[in-house]
Design an enzyme around this catalytic site. Structure first.
Site, mmCIF file in Angstrom:
data_model
loop_
_atom_site.group_PDB
_atom_site.id
_atom_site.type_symbol
_atom_site.label_atom_id
_atom_site.label_comp_id
_atom_site.label_asym_id
_atom_site.label_seq_id
_atom_site.Cartn_x
_atom_site.Cartn_y
_atom_site.Cartn_z
ATOM 1 N N ASN A 117 -23.830 -93.899 -92.433
ATOM 2 C CA ASN A 117 -22.723 -92.854 -91.678
ATOM 3 C C ASN A 117 -22.274 -92.432 -93.252
ATOM 4 O OD1 ASN A 117 -20.994 -91.462 -90.791
ATOM 5 N ND2 ASN A 117 -19.557 -93.152 -89.799
ATOM 6 N N ASP A 150 -23.578 -87.814 -82.307
ATOM 7 C CA ASP A 150 -22.462 -88.075 -81.516
ATOM 8 C C ASP A 150 -22.357 -87.311 -80.419
ATOM 9 O OD1 ASP A 150 -21.471 -90.092 -83.216
ATOM 10 O OD2 ASP A 150 -19.715 -88.775 -84.094
ATOM 11 N N GLU A 198 -7.809 -100.073 -79.707
ATOM 12 C CA GLU A 198 -8.139 -101.376 -79.856
ATOM 13 C C GLU A 198 -6.806 -102.221 -80.420
ATOM 14 O OE1 GLU A 198 -11.453 -102.081 -82.266
ATOM 15 O OE2 GLU A 198 -12.545 -100.597 -81.206
ATOM 16 N N ASN A 199 -6.279 -101.528 -81.208
ATOM 17 C CA ASN A 199 -5.124 -102.075 -81.719
ATOM 18 C C ASN A 199 -3.657 -101.917 -81.301
ATOM 19 O OD1 ASN A 199 -6.738 -103.849 -83.705
ATOM 20 N ND2 ASN A 199 -7.674 -101.727 -84.326
#
Length: 397
Positions: free
Chosen positions: A7, A147, A333-334
């Site tokens: 990436n 993407d 996620e966090n």
């Protein structure tokens, strides 16, 4: 087969080496500050201590050579030589109308170059990464994973803007979306958890981070997505404004004397929760300041939450119902608080989360409350694994 996934950003290269026998990660790492002072490689081999190497890294070719040297290092390496790398998969931010990943050839590189105007910070570096691999690893198959590819399943009425049709055709103006690899991965993972084919499920995926997007998935395809012609559209983000009245653009250009480039900087770099709060683009800082009673931090947070709730509600309407809601990426996620705030007062849609189950960061977990109709999940994204799978499939085809 061992597959290297790259990436390449404007000043960085992230990499992971997979053993596709069991999809395990043999090593991963990051090269930072390419072309500027303080450039550094951080290499993390599985089961070994990490390697940190500070050295001059003038360009992407040198960066990728450093990655490969780390992978084959006598002490820190995980392979004996470059020949063990069976193929290379590249993340490409903008793939235009490519509907799936493709093998790299001259026409692929030409298309990536032509699309650089739509993703100037991303497509150019990715192309340099491809060319570096051609020079260092000649003959090794390369694959590009876009993407935007997953969103090519959208119907024409979802991706068409109501501008003059001829102008849109001439300048390739349409909704392209972003984060497609992430949205597809977490949707497939959620379907696997509930034990049903994705084709049979109505799913909304929330990729929430410094850049955020929400996608409606129907018949295993992207049906609509919040990002548009560029990743500026949609939700309020870290530094990006998201959806605004387009008339604000010429209004500010006239009042402030901005050039098009300066106006672009305002919307992409100075807006979002940074612009509203005046504090930070990091949602952790916004949460902390809000807890201390900072009113502009509270406002920035609530503007973001409002925009996310609005898209979820709209997409539930487009899907004529909802089976699964997924949160992923850095914030999704966090941030316990973000998930709680977004899902609050959504029980009319069947969305209700369990406060105790929601006490999770960076781990896969179902957080659905007892009796809720919609199943809600936290699923860490794994774009690199999706790229590795696509690469393997194309190389073996």
């Amino acid at each position: 087969m061992k597959i290297l996934v790259l990436n390449c950003g404007s000043s960085s290269v992230k990499y992971q080496l997979f053993d596709m026998e069991d999809e395990s990660v043999l090593a991963k790492g990051l090269v930072e500050r390419i072309g500027i002072d303080g450039s550094v490689l951080t290499h993390r081999p599985a089961g070994k201590e990490k390697l940190v190497r500070e050295t001059e890294i003038p360009d992407h070719k040198v960066a990728i050579r450093l990655c490969l040297e780390a992978l084959t290092d006598p002490h820190y390496g995980v392979i004996k030589d470059y020949s063990e790398i069976g193929a290379i998969g590249h993340r490409i931010v903008h793939g235009g109308t490519f509907p799936h990943s493709v093998l790299v050839d001259a026409s692929t590189k030409k298309a990536i170059s032509e699309l650089e105007v739509l993703a100037p910070l991303h497509n150019g570096p990715a192309l340099r990464g491809i060319e570096a691999c051609e020079a260092i690893l000649p003959g090794t198959p390369q694959v590009t994973a876009f993407d935007t590819a997953f969103h090519q399943g959208m119907p024409d009425y979802a991706y068409t803007y109501s501008l003059p049709y001829e102008l849109c055709q001439k300048h390739l103006i349409r909704r392209y979306g972003a984060h497609g690899t992430s949205h597809q991965y977490v949707a497939l993972r959620a379907a696997a958890i509930v034990g049903k084919p994705l084709e049979e499920l109505k799913v909304i995926t929330c990729h929430l981070g410094n850049g955020s997007s929400i996608t409606a998935i129907k018949n295993a395809k992207s049906y609509d997505t919040s990002m548009g012609f560029t990743p500026l559209a949609g939700l309020t983000m870290g530094t990006r404004c998201g959806d605004i009245d387009p008339a604000i653009v010429p209004f500010l250009m006239e009042k402030e004397g901005y050039t098009p480039a300066e106006m672009d900087q305002v919307m992409n770099r100075r807006s979002g929760v940074l612009g509203v709060s005046g504090l930070s683009s990091d949602f952790r800082d916004i949460e902390a300041a809000m807890a201390e009673g900072n009113d502009r931090a509270r406002l920035a947070w609530e503007v973001f939450v409002h925009s996310a709730k609005k898209y979820i509600g709209a997409y539930a309407a487009l899907l004529n119902g909802l089976d699964i809601l997924v949160f992923t990426a850095g914030l999704g996620e966090n941030s316990i608080a973000a998930r709680e705030a977004i899902c609050r007062d959504m029980d009319y849609l069947g969305i209700k989360i369990d406060p105790e189950k929601n006490q999770v960061r960076g781990q896969e977990r179902e957080i659905t409350a007892a009796g809720a109709r919609v199943r809600t999940f936290v699923i860490p994204t794994n774009e690199e694994l999706m790229i590795a799978r696509d690469t393997l499939a194309l190389v073996q085809a």
